[in-house]
Write a protein that holds these residues in place. Structure first.
Motif, PDB file in Angstrom:
ATOM      1  N   TRP A 125     -44.023  46.050  36.240  1.00 14.74           N
ATOM      2  CA  TRP A 125     -44.137  46.887  37.433  1.00 14.74           C
ATOM      3  C   TRP A 125     -45.268  46.392  38.342  1.00 14.74           C
ATOM      4  O   TRP A 125     -45.100  46.306  39.553  1.00 14.74           O
ATOM      5  CB  TRP A 125     -44.389  48.335  37.022  1.00 14.74           C
ATOM      6  N   ASP A 126     -46.413  46.084  37.743  1.00 17.39           N
ATOM      7  CA  ASP A 126     -47.544  45.592  38.527  1.00 17.39           C
ATOM      8  C   ASP A 126     -47.226  44.251  39.185  1.00 17.39           C
ATOM      9  O   ASP A 126     -47.647  44.002  40.315  1.00 17.39           O
ATOM     10  CB  ASP A 126     -48.791  45.455  37.648  1.00 17.39           C
TER      11      ASP A 126
ATOM     12  N   LYS B 256     -54.505  50.414  43.650  1.00 17.57           N
ATOM     13  CA  LYS B 256     -55.552  49.588  43.050  1.00 17.57           C
ATOM     14  C   LYS B 256     -55.709  48.251  43.765  1.00 17.57           C
ATOM     15  O   LYS B 256     -56.759  47.631  43.687  1.00 17.57           O
ATOM     16  CB  LYS B 256     -55.291  49.374  41.568  1.00 17.57           C
TER      17      LYS B 256
ATOM     18  N   SER C  61     -43.753  47.019  30.288  1.00 14.20           N
ATOM     19  CA  SER C  61     -43.175  47.600  31.509  1.00 14.20           C
ATOM     20  C   SER C  61     -44.239  47.782  32.595  1.00 14.20           C
ATOM     21  O   SER C  61     -43.954  47.579  33.779  1.00 14.20           O
ATOM     22  CB  SER C  61     -42.473  48.923  31.209  1.00 14.20           C
ATOM     23  N   ASN C  62     -45.467  48.134  32.222  1.00 16.65           N
ATOM     24  CA  ASN C  62     -46.546  48.230  33.210  1.00 16.65           C
ATOM     25  C   ASN C  62     -46.866  46.875  33.825  1.00 16.65           C
ATOM     26  O   ASN C  62     -47.115  46.776  35.032  1.00 16.65           O
ATOM     27  CB  ASN C  62     -47.795  48.837  32.588  1.00 16.65           C
ATOM     28  N   LYS C  63     -46.865  45.823  33.020  1.00 15.97           N
ATOM     29  CA  LYS C  63     -47.138  44.482  33.554  1.00 15.97           C
ATOM     30  C   LYS C  63     -46.025  44.039  34.499  1.00 15.97           C
ATOM     31  O   LYS C  63     -46.296  43.449  35.538  1.00 15.97           O
ATOM     32  CB  LYS C  63     -47.317  43.484  32.419  1.00 15.97           C
TER      33      LYS C  63
ATOM     34  N   GLN D 206     -49.946  48.546  45.721  1.00 13.82           N
ATOM     35  CA  GLN D 206     -50.436  49.674  44.947  1.00 13.82           C
ATOM     36  C   GLN D 206     -51.856  50.022  45.374  1.00 13.82           C
ATOM     37  O   GLN D 206     -52.580  49.202  45.923  1.00 13.82           O
ATOM     38  CB  GLN D 206     -50.410  49.336  43.460  1.00 13.82           C
TER      39      GLN D 206
ATOM     40  N   ASP E  60     -44.527  50.111  26.690  1.00 19.86           N
ATOM     41  CA  ASP E  60     -45.356  50.599  27.790  1.00 19.86           C
ATOM     42  C   ASP E  60     -46.182  49.482  28.410  1.00 19.86           C
ATOM     43  O   ASP E  60     -46.277  49.369  29.638  1.00 19.86           O
ATOM     44  CB  ASP E  60     -46.286  51.712  27.317  1.00 19.86           C
ATOM     45  N   ILE E  61     -46.779  48.644  27.592  1.00 23.87           N
ATOM     46  CA  ILE E  61     -47.610  47.554  28.098  1.00 23.87           C
ATOM     47  C   ILE E  61     -46.771  46.562  28.894  1.00 23.87           C
ATOM     48  O   ILE E  61     -47.133  46.171  30.009  1.00 23.87           O
ATOM     49  CB  ILE E  61     -48.347  46.852  26.935  1.00 23.87           C
TER      50      ILE E  61
ATOM     51  N   LYS F  70     -47.077  43.962  43.354  1.00 23.53           N
ATOM     52  CA  LYS F  70     -48.405  43.415  43.615  1.00 23.53           C
ATOM     53  C   LYS F  70     -48.726  43.494  45.109  1.00 23.53           C
ATOM     54  O   LYS F  70     -47.932  43.115  45.953  1.00 23.53           O
ATOM     55  CB  LYS F  70     -48.460  41.963  43.152  1.00 23.53           C
TER      56      LYS F  70
END
Length: 68
Positions: A42-43, A52, A38-40, A50, A35-36, A47
C-alpha cells in the motif's frame, strides 16, 4: 520420508493441545506477515500521496506563519 512424517505427527498432531497451539501460532504469524506485506505494498503504491509523505510541507508552512 515416512520417518519425517511420523516425527512431525508425533511432535505436532498427536496431542490435541500441541496441535491447537501450533494452529493458533501459525495463524497469528500469518496474520502479522500479511499485515506487514500489505502495508508495504500500500505504501509503495501510494508513495507521495499519504500524510506521512507530505506532512513536512504543512509543518514548514505552519512554522512560517507563527514567525510573522
Amino acid at each position: 520420508m515416512s520417518g519425517v512424517l511420523s516425527g512431525l505427527y508425533s511432535a505436532f498432531v498427536k496431542r490435541n493441545s500441541i496441535f491447537l497451539a501450533t494452529i493458533f501460532t501459525g495463524a497469528f504469524a500469518t496474520n502479522i506477515a500479511f499485515d506487514i506485506v500489505s502495508n508495504k505494498v500500500w505504501d509503495q503504491i501510494n508513495k507521495g500521496r499519504q500524510w506521512k509523505d507530505i506532512k513536512y510541507r504543512y509543518m514548514q508552512a505552519g512554522d512560517e506563519d507563527e514567525d510573522e
